[in-house]
Design an enzyme around this catalytic site. Structure first.
Site, PDB file in Angstrom:
ATOM      1  N   HIS A  44       0.852  -1.184   0.000  1.00  0.00           N
ATOM      2  CA  HIS A  44       0.000   0.000   0.000  1.00  0.00           C
ATOM      3  C   HIS A  44       0.890   1.238   0.000  1.00  0.00           C
ATOM      4  O   HIS A  44       2.108   1.149   0.152  1.00  0.00           O
ATOM      5  CB  HIS A  44      -0.922   0.000   1.216  1.00  0.00           C
ATOM      6  N   GLU A  46       1.465   3.693   2.108  1.00  0.00           N
ATOM      7  CA  GLU A  46       2.264   3.980   3.302  1.00  0.00           C
ATOM      8  C   GLU A  46       3.529   3.133   3.351  1.00  0.00           C
ATOM      9  O   GLU A  46       4.610   3.631   3.671  1.00  0.00           O
ATOM     10  CB  GLU A  46       1.427   3.735   4.572  1.00  0.00           C
ATOM     11  N   CYS A  69      -5.313   1.484   6.427  1.00  0.00           N
ATOM     12  CA  CYS A  69      -6.153   0.321   6.711  1.00  0.00           C
ATOM     13  C   CYS A  69      -5.885  -0.244   8.105  1.00  0.00           C
ATOM     14  O   CYS A  69      -4.756  -0.301   8.568  1.00  0.00           O
ATOM     15  CB  CYS A  69      -5.978  -0.748   5.649  1.00  0.00           C
ATOM     16  N   CYS A  78      -1.797  -1.151   7.534  1.00  0.00           N
ATOM     17  CA  CYS A  78      -0.956   0.042   7.413  1.00  0.00           C
ATOM     18  C   CYS A  78      -1.019   0.887   8.690  1.00  0.00           C
ATOM     19  O   CYS A  78      -0.026   1.485   9.090  1.00  0.00           O
ATOM     20  CB  CYS A  78      -1.379   0.869   6.207  1.00  0.00           C
TER      21      CYS A  78
END
Length: 136
Positions: A44, A46, A69, A78
């Site tokens: 993702h 991040e 998330c 994350c």
């Protein structure tokens, strides 16, 4: 946040069905790393930004277009990953309407002592996400 929005556009079309998210890490007013959502099952935004970062995360502010998330699926959470770092603050444009998140990621960050600010750039980011996923 506008830079994070620009970075999020690089996620398309490979990130679909995941939302196109951008993350920009800022330290002392300077961008030190950026990341965007990769293909499904990959990192993702991040995580991508943290991988690019070569500096200490102390006093770093992460600007993220969508709430990190909270749940673990094909990838780790994350929010939990950010909470485990020494990152100072996370600024989020919009909360994630997915019931597995919907404020839970923000709470994970707050519970770990990370400062959280929401709503920065919400109109621009929300419009972009809605345009590409049909939701805000």
């Amino acid at each position: 946040m506008l830079r994070a929005l620009e970075v999020s556009k690089k996620a398309l079309p490979n990130c679909i069905p995941n939302p196109p998210v951008g993350c920009v890490l800022v330290k002392n007013g300077n961008i030190i790393a950026e990341g965007h959502t990769q293909a499904v099952g990959s990192d993702h935004a991040e995580v991508e930004a943290l991988k690019q970062c070569t500096e200490s995360l102390e006093n770093v502010i992460a600007y993220v277009t969508l709430e990190p998330c909270a749940f673990e699926g094909r990838t780790p959470s994350c929010a939990k990953m950010l909470a485990s770092t020494k990152i100072y603050k996370v600024v989020v444009a919009v909360t994630d309407s997915d019931s597995r998140n919907n404020g839970k990621g923000l709470q994970i960050l707050r519970n770990s002592g990370v400062k959280v600010k929401t709503g920065v750039g919400a109109l621009e980011v929300g419009s972009f996400i809605k345009q590409h996923l049909g939701k805000s």
